[in-house]
Scaffold this motif. Structure first.
Motif, PDB file in Angstrom:
ATOM      1  N   LYS A   1     -28.855 -12.660  58.752  1.00 34.92           N
ATOM      2  CA  LYS A   1     -29.611 -13.218  59.871  1.00 34.92           C
ATOM      3  C   LYS A   1     -28.704 -13.916  60.897  1.00 34.92           C
ATOM      4  O   LYS A   1     -28.822 -13.696  62.100  1.00 34.92           O
ATOM      5  CB  LYS A   1     -30.642 -14.226  59.354  1.00 34.92           C
ATOM      6  N   LEU A   2     -27.784 -14.768  60.407  1.00 35.89           N
ATOM      7  CA  LEU A   2     -26.979 -15.576  61.325  1.00 35.89           C
ATOM      8  C   LEU A   2     -25.701 -14.877  61.751  1.00 35.89           C
ATOM      9  O   LEU A   2     -25.256 -15.000  62.882  1.00 35.89           O
ATOM     10  CB  LEU A   2     -26.627 -16.921  60.686  1.00 35.89           C
TER      11      LEU A   2
ATOM     12  N   TYR B   1     -30.248 -24.412  47.160  1.00 33.75           N
ATOM     13  CA  TYR B   1     -29.560 -24.638  48.434  1.00 33.75           C
ATOM     14  C   TYR B   1     -29.314 -23.293  49.113  1.00 33.75           C
ATOM     15  O   TYR B   1     -28.713 -22.401  48.512  1.00 33.75           O
ATOM     16  CB  TYR B   1     -28.232 -25.366  48.194  1.00 33.75           C
ATOM     17  N   ASN B   2     -29.778 -23.137  50.354  1.00 34.50           N
ATOM     18  CA  ASN B   2     -29.633 -21.843  51.043  1.00 34.50           C
ATOM     19  C   ASN B   2     -28.458 -21.770  52.000  1.00 34.50           C
ATOM     20  O   ASN B   2     -27.798 -20.735  52.105  1.00 34.50           O
ATOM     21  CB  ASN B   2     -30.897 -21.529  51.853  1.00 34.50           C
TER      22      ASN B   2
ATOM     23  N   LYS C   1     -28.049 -24.318  70.982  1.00 38.47           N
ATOM     24  CA  LYS C   1     -28.131 -22.870  70.754  1.00 38.47           C
ATOM     25  C   LYS C   1     -28.712 -22.537  69.378  1.00 38.47           C
ATOM     26  O   LYS C   1     -29.602 -21.692  69.264  1.00 38.47           O
ATOM     27  CB  LYS C   1     -26.725 -22.253  70.884  1.00 38.47           C
TER      28      LYS C   1
ATOM     29  N   LEU D   1     -23.890 -26.111  70.474  1.00 44.26           N
ATOM     30  CA  LEU D   1     -24.380 -25.481  69.245  1.00 44.26           C
ATOM     31  C   LEU D   1     -25.662 -26.147  68.732  1.00 44.26           C
ATOM     32  O   LEU D   1     -26.509 -25.484  68.139  1.00 44.26           O
ATOM     33  CB  LEU D   1     -23.300 -25.493  68.152  1.00 44.26           C
TER      34      LEU D   1
ATOM     35  N   GLU E   1     -19.327 -14.465  67.663  1.00 43.16           N
ATOM     36  CA  GLU E   1     -20.441 -14.380  68.604  1.00 43.16           C
ATOM     37  C   GLU E   1     -21.346 -15.613  68.516  1.00 43.16           C
ATOM     38  O   GLU E   1     -21.747 -16.184  69.529  1.00 43.16           O
ATOM     39  CB  GLU E   1     -21.263 -13.125  68.294  1.00 43.16           C
ATOM     40  N   LEU E   2     -21.637 -16.020  67.268  1.00 42.90           N
ATOM     41  CA  LEU E   2     -22.576 -17.119  67.070  1.00 42.90           C
ATOM     42  C   LEU E   2     -21.993 -18.462  67.489  1.00 42.90           C
ATOM     43  O   LEU E   2     -22.638 -19.260  68.160  1.00 42.90           O
ATOM     44  CB  LEU E   2     -22.986 -17.194  65.591  1.00 42.90           C
ATOM     45  N   LEU E   3     -20.734 -18.724  67.060  1.00 45.72           N
ATOM     46  CA  LEU E   3     -20.141 -20.050  67.281  1.00 45.72           C
ATOM     47  C   LEU E   3     -19.361 -20.122  68.589  1.00 45.72           C
ATOM     48  O   LEU E   3     -18.974 -21.199  69.028  1.00 45.72           O
ATOM     49  CB  LEU E   3     -19.242 -20.423  66.090  1.00 45.72           C
TER      50      LEU E   3
ATOM     51  N   HIS F   1     -29.325 -13.252  52.826  1.00 44.14           N
ATOM     52  CA  HIS F   1     -30.241 -13.237  53.956  1.00 44.14           C
ATOM     53  C   HIS F   1     -29.641 -13.959  55.167  1.00 44.14           C
ATOM     54  O   HIS F   1     -29.701 -13.460  56.299  1.00 44.14           O
ATOM     55  CB  HIS F   1     -31.571 -13.890  53.552  1.00 44.14           C
ATOM     56  N   LEU F   2     -29.019 -15.140  54.931  1.00 42.10           N
ATOM     57  CA  LEU F   2     -28.425 -15.887  56.049  1.00 42.10           C
ATOM     58  C   LEU F   2     -27.161 -15.199  56.567  1.00 42.10           C
ATOM     59  O   LEU F   2     -26.845 -15.281  57.753  1.00 42.10           O
ATOM     60  CB  LEU F   2     -28.140 -17.333  55.649  1.00 42.10           C
TER      61      LEU F   2
ATOM     62  N   VAL G   1     -21.060 -22.269  59.938  1.00 40.82           N
ATOM     63  CA  VAL G   1     -22.261 -21.827  59.250  1.00 40.82           C
ATOM     64  C   VAL G   1     -21.901 -21.704  57.775  1.00 40.82           C
ATOM     65  O   VAL G   1     -20.866 -21.127  57.433  1.00 40.82           O
ATOM     66  CB  VAL G   1     -22.734 -20.458  59.781  1.00 40.82           C
ATOM     67  N   VAL G   2     -22.723 -22.322  56.918  1.00 40.33           N
ATOM     68  CA  VAL G   2     -22.588 -22.039  55.488  1.00 40.33           C
ATOM     69  C   VAL G   2     -23.713 -21.075  55.141  1.00 40.33           C
ATOM     70  O   VAL G   2     -24.887 -21.443  55.134  1.00 40.33           O
ATOM     71  CB  VAL G   2     -22.692 -23.321  54.632  1.00 40.33           C
ATOM     72  N   SER G   3     -23.346 -19.840  54.906  1.00 42.87           N
ATOM     73  CA  SER G   3     -24.357 -18.814  54.597  1.00 42.87           C
ATOM     74  C   SER G   3     -24.300 -18.527  53.107  1.00 42.87           C
ATOM     75  O   SER G   3     -23.579 -17.649  52.658  1.00 42.87           O
ATOM     76  CB  SER G   3     -24.070 -17.549  55.410  1.00 42.87           C
TER      77      SER G   3
ATOM     78  N   SER H   1     -26.203 -23.973  55.587  1.00 42.20           N
ATOM     79  CA  SER H   1     -26.033 -25.095  56.509  1.00 42.20           C
ATOM     80  C   SER H   1     -25.547 -24.618  57.864  1.00 42.20           C
ATOM     81  O   SER H   1     -25.000 -23.520  57.995  1.00 42.20           O
ATOM     82  CB  SER H   1     -24.968 -26.068  55.985  1.00 42.20           C
ATOM     83  N   VAL H   2     -25.743 -25.509  58.821  1.00 44.74           N
ATOM     84  CA  VAL H   2     -25.093 -25.362  60.113  1.00 44.74           C
ATOM     85  C   VAL H   2     -24.350 -26.655  60.388  1.00 44.74           C
ATOM     86  O   VAL H   2     -24.912 -27.734  60.209  1.00 44.74           O
ATOM     87  CB  VAL H   2     -26.141 -25.118  61.224  1.00 44.74           C
TER      88      VAL H   2
END
Lengths: 435, 435
Positions: free
Chosen positions: A333-334, B319-320, B333, B330, A362-364, A329-330, A323-325, B322-323
């Motif tokens: 959120k993520l 740019y916010n 999910k 994934l 948890e996410l990945l 907010h991301l 994940v690139v946050s 990525s996944v």
């Protein structure tokens, strides 16, 4: 065997002439002079000749004009007993090296059947039509030994004249490298009694000058013992190449091994690998050995750490995703980084990268997660969190470690350094867990 | 003004001598010969001299030995009326260029107060102790004009002898570039009546040879009209540089503009930018103009497309995040790609990248999302989905477009090509939406 004897014959003239092998490199091509192509051939050839114990006295880039080529070859033959020439061997009329060499040696072009067959196969395989200019590539000077090029249609050529070897190679880097590695360097090593042995120790997380200070006594001793040391720095990494040159290869290997071992004792915590191994491959192998997977949650490095993992073929066996946050907010959120943590410590902080590890696990759903948050720059820095400040987290379900680094002001360099340092922290954790 | 007159004086001798400006480049340094450093200076200098209308006849890398330097300078002065020398100007005893130049010109070293002050400031600012070797860097030959280096402690030096200009520059690339750009090239352009104008048109999605075929009549015409064209290819992108050289700069500009416009009409769909603009900057500007944000969901490119966005300073404005969904799990999910879609069409398919766009818009909460799924290689290909096959999706809440590309077998090249092509699809959509 006839070939070997011939080669040994040359060596005798070499020794008679200067007693030492000196090489000059001539790279032909207008595109090199006007910077359309960066001349990487000169450096690669220089490195490999030097590694083989041959002194490179000069490398010169010239235009593809006949007079310039003749002048350069003639000048080189006066300074060196090995003259290596690249370029000008293609099928177009700009490619005049072969004809020019014929003029220089007073030889003529003859059709070489083996080369013709290879070129024919080359075109047949690719379903391309063979033109007369392609057939003409099988014409070679009658006084040269042909070096078979399996990578393209231009042959390498080995000439000898008055104790000097002249080698003509194609300018396309992978064709040149193939011929150097499998044809030219083995022949040169046969005509030289001179042997060399090299071992490269790769360090991370320590600057060149600091490293030089730690190992200075060791370096003095190894140099006094006739060995050579090269510092090869790139962002975050310094490679130390230990070399020994001498006629007795067993002795060379023994000396290099001895000094490599004593160096390892001096800087054990900085070494991450040897010779051609890349950090991402080493970490990948450690993950494979442990049967573990990894995920990445990055902010300021913006996908670059993920790229370092995934540019390695086979990485899907241990790398699951990222994940690139880039926004807070991301991150929330993520990765479930608490708003309070972001507010209290700021996005670039150890508490945040720690929560990112937890959220990432948890996410990945991976065994390990690496996280990065920092100020890549060149803008966005503050007094407390200057440009180049980067926090890194690495961990699994039982342990999370966090780190803070201060890099420089260059954005691209900071992205590279942060990614490499973060990956190295996972390497250390994996090595530790093996103990 | 005194300086200008002096320079114009040189030009007279130039014209008397050959009527044309020819340059030779000499790069000094053992590290270049043994490939420890790739000689990028030669290419950069060659490019900028060529752009200035000066012919580069030869570039040579030599060791930092006095005899080698003297020999190279002497040889160069016979072939060229501009001799540019880099390297060997540092504070250590290996750096012998300055002393060697004194020997060549029969001049002696004198202390230059302006340079001394600059060096003192340089060390004071960095809080470093100044040693005698550093002070000695302010010693310059008494027959040269000093070119002030604001980027480091080694000055550039401009000499004249018998109608030939000799320039000595530091070997550190950014110091050399600074001095070339602000001191050397302006002086050379003053002594030359010769002007040049260049315009670069950047294309994407079309190979060099195919491009050459489309524009061949245009190319013949422009060449007949005295203009030059350079094809500058990199993965996915071909830059076309149109150049005009001649004494009348207005005429040069007029001609280049005329042919640029007619070229744009020939290949409107392949052009994405001009001159120094990068694709990622162009897309960033389009997003900023539209007040829109972007997110990325990538598989085979593994973070590289995200990196292309985020290596640009200021990208956080549009740019916010990525996944990277490397596994099917994934993709399902995080991006809600239906298991049935993955099963029916496979991960590398247009239906999957389309669902990834939908899932990405929801997860990343951006206006646009780009998605990529493909076979990067070198392994993992099948008959139906060979290595190099890549699907791309791009869209917003009202429109989603999908594409399938077939690239080659090289993993790193495929990752680059896929990322660039995907970014270009967003560019096209943004341009379209402006109409």
């Amino acid at each position: 065997m006839i070939f070997d004897a011939k080669i040994l014959g040359i060596f005798t003239t070499f020794k008679k002439r200067t007693g030492k092998m000196k090489a000059e490199i001539i790279n032909i091509g207008d595109e090199l002079l006007i910077g359309q192509t960066i001349n990487t051939n000169a450096g690669w050839m220089g490195e490999h000749l030097d590694l083989a114990g041959i002194q490179v006295t000069q490398s010169v880039a010239i235009s593809d004009g006949k007079e310039d080529i003749l002048k350069a070859i003639d000048a080189a033959s006066k300074n060196a007993n090995i003259v290596l020439i690249t370029g000008g061997l293609g099928p177009t009329k700009d490619d005049i090296t072969k004809h020019t060499l014929c003029e220089y040696f007073g030889s003529k072009l003859v059709m070489n059947q083996q080369v013709l067959e290879m070129i024919t196969t080359y075109f047949t395989k690719r379903g391309k039509k063979m033109l007369q200019v392609n057939i003409d590539q099988a014409l070679v000077p009658d006084n040269c030994e042909v070096l078979i090029n399996t990578q393209g249609t231009a042959s390498g050529m080995w000439f000898e004249k008055e104790g000097t070897v002249f080698v003509s190679l194609p300018g396309v880097p992978y064709e040149m490298k193939y011929l150097m590695e499998f044809e030219v360097l083995p022949r040169l090593s046969k005509i030289s009694n001179f042997k060399s042995f090299h071992h490269t120790i790769k360090t991370i997380g320590v600057g060149e000058s600091f490293l030089a200070e730690i190992i200075q006594d060791w370096e003095t001793q190894m140099r006094n013992d006739g060995l050579k040391l090269a510092y090869l720095p790139s962002p975050g990494i310094v490679k130390l190449r230990i070399s020994c040159y001498g006629n007795n290869q067993e002795e060379n290997i023994e000396k290099v091994t001895l000094y490599s071992k004593s160096l390892e004792k001096l800087i054990p915590n900085y070494i991450f690998g040897y010779n051609k191994e890349e950090l991402s491959e080493i970490v990948g192998d450690l993950l494979l050995d442990a049967g573990k997977t990894v995920g990445v949650c990055e902010s300021c490095t913006g996908g670059y750490l993920s790229h370092l993992f995934t540019e390695i073929s086979g990485s899907s066996k241990y790398y699951n995703g990222s994940v690139v946050s880039y926004t807070n907010h991301l991150k929330n959120k993520l990765l479930k980084v608490a708003d309070e943590t972001l507010e209290k410590y700021g996005a670039v902080s150890e508490p945040v990268v720690e929560e990112m590890v937890k959220g990432g696990l948890e996410l990945l759903e991976t065994d390990f997660v690496i996280t990065i948050s920092g100020v890549a720059g060149p803008t966005g820095g503050t007094d407390l969190k200057p440009v180049g400040m980067v926090c890194v987290g690495v961990g699994n379900h039982s342990e999370i470690k966090t780190f803070t680094y201060q890099f420089g002001t260059d954005r691209k360099r900071n992205i590279t350094m942060a990614s490499i340092y973060a990956m190295n922290e996972l390497r250390k954790m994996l090595v530790e867990s093996k103990k």
